[in-house]
Enzyme design. Structure first.
Site, PDB file in Angstrom:
ATOM      1  N   TYR A  30       1.006  -1.226   0.030  1.00  0.00           N
ATOM      2  CA  TYR A  30       0.120   0.168   0.016  1.00  0.00           C
ATOM      3  C   TYR A  30       0.756   1.202  -0.131  1.00  0.00           C
ATOM      4  CZ  TYR A  30       0.815   0.888   5.275  1.00  0.00           C
ATOM      5  OH  TYR A  30       1.173   1.352   6.143  1.00  0.00           O
ATOM      6  N   LYS A 144       6.283  -1.722   2.022  1.00  0.00           N
ATOM      7  CA  LYS A 144       5.095  -1.100   2.556  1.00  0.00           C
ATOM      8  C   LYS A 144       3.965  -2.062   2.225  1.00  0.00           C
ATOM      9  CE  LYS A 144       3.000   3.491   3.179  1.00  0.00           C
ATOM     10  NZ  LYS A 144       3.083   3.485   4.992  1.00  0.00           N
ATOM     11  N   GLU A 176      12.536   2.476  13.822  1.00  0.00           N
ATOM     12  CA  GLU A 176      11.625   3.512  13.492  1.00  0.00           C
ATOM     13  C   GLU A 176      10.275   3.389  14.690  1.00  0.00           C
ATOM     14  OE1 GLU A 176       9.701   2.725   9.723  1.00  0.00           O
ATOM     15  OE2 GLU A 176       9.874   0.537   9.949  1.00  0.00           O
ATOM     16  N   LEU A 200      10.846   1.509   7.029  1.00  0.00           N
ATOM     17  CA  LEU A 200      10.288   2.021   5.861  1.00  0.00           C
ATOM     18  C   LEU A 200      11.072   3.240   5.488  1.00  0.00           C
ATOM     19  CD1 LEU A 200       7.708   1.520   3.941  1.00  0.00           C
ATOM     20  CD2 LEU A 200       7.118   3.386   5.208  1.00  0.00           C
TER      21      LEU A 200
END
Ligand code: PDD
Length: 283
Positions: A30, A144, A176, A200
């Site tokens: 996505y 993702k 992250e 990411l």
């Protein structure tokens, strides 16, 4: 209005077969793209990351960038609000349940738009709270992927602790957030973890690095030890929907003096002025 497999329709009318591999396996990817003044922000960068995610799961891109641009603009046009965020979701399609890739299957393409409210001034003034958690996700966090169960559980851990985000640590280094990238400020230098398979590659992350370099803010991209996180003067969280926010409490302890720091304020001003410039150009 949403978009599903070639057609725009009201959300209530959209259905997908239960054998969709997105539903069965989480087999899909996505993107989330912010829209300001009815124009997608950093579209080329989002489409490049979309292509990388598709390559990462060996799925052919169903559209060219020009086609995506047109479809996304139509989605924006059919929805209200100057500022929106677009959710774009592609799965490997509908097939008899079998882990291996099916042959000759058409991918499912779904897109929707939601209102985008930039973070409230009070939130930037007070900062947000976070916990640390062990990063127990897989080793392809650069994709993702729609299979977000680990991120969901980590974020819920943060919410259950009464905080907004979980800052993830793997093997002694910060990676992250559960749904954001994280920066640390130590002695006037911004520390950013390197883009690799453990995080990411945020579109906002790249913008922060660009803005820091252009404004000569000392910057070091490299592994960020957990100790640096714990002794940070400032911690920032970034994402397409939350822009840049200061984390002022980590694991119940104040970060620095517990107030948003001077470099956060400088970066937020740079971010806001960049946004304003880009939007003026679009008009
Ligand atoms: N998430 N890391 C993770 C795990 C994320 O889920 C996100 C964003 C980011 C920030 O990336 P970007 O700056 O490109 O938004 C980093 C989106 C917003 C989401 O899942 O809703």
């Amino acid at each position: 209005m949403i978009y599903l497999n070639g057609r725009f329709m009201p959300l209530e009318e959209a259905t997908i077969p239960v054998l969709d591999r997105g539903f069965i396996f989480g087999d899909g990817i996505y993107e989330v793209i912010p829209v300001y003044s009815r124009r997608p922000f950093r579209l080329a960068e989002h489409l490049r990351r979309l292509q990388n995610s598709l390559d990462g799961i060996q799925l052919k891109n169903p559209h060219s960038d020009a086609e995506w641009g047109q479809l996304l603009q139509q989605l924006i046009d059919r929805n209200e609000g100057e500022d929106q965020y677009l959710y774009l979701h592609i799965t490997r399609g509908v097939a008899k349940r079998d882990h291996a890739f099916p042959k000759n299957v058409t991918p499912t393409v779904f897109m929707m738009s939601s209102p985008l409210t930039p973070p409230a001034a009070e939130l930037k003034a007070s900062g947000v709270t976070a916990i640390t958690a062990q990063d127990n996700r897989w080793l392809r966090c650069d994709i993702k992927a729609i299979s977000l169960l680990p991120n969901v559980l980590l974020r819920q851990q943060a919410v259950a602790a009464g905080t907004m985000e979980a800052v993830l640590v793997r093997d002694g280094f910060m990676t992250e957030g559960s749904a954001s990238n994280i920066f640390v400020v130590q002695n006037g230098t911004v520390l950013a973890p390197p883009k690799n398979n453990l995080m990411l590659p945020g579109i906002t992350y790249d913008l922060i690095l660009e803005l820091a370099a252009a404004d000569h803010i000392p910057l070091k991209v490299g592994p960020v030890p957990e100790a640096a996180l714990r002794s940070a003067n400032e911690i920032w969280l970034t994402s397409s929907t939350r822009e840049v926010l200061p984390i002022t409490v980590l694991d119940g302890q104040p970060v620095g003096n517990g107030q948003p720091g001077p470099l956060f304020k400088r970066m937020d001003a740079l971010y806001q002025s960049y946004k304003a410039t880009v939007m003026r150009k679009a008009d």
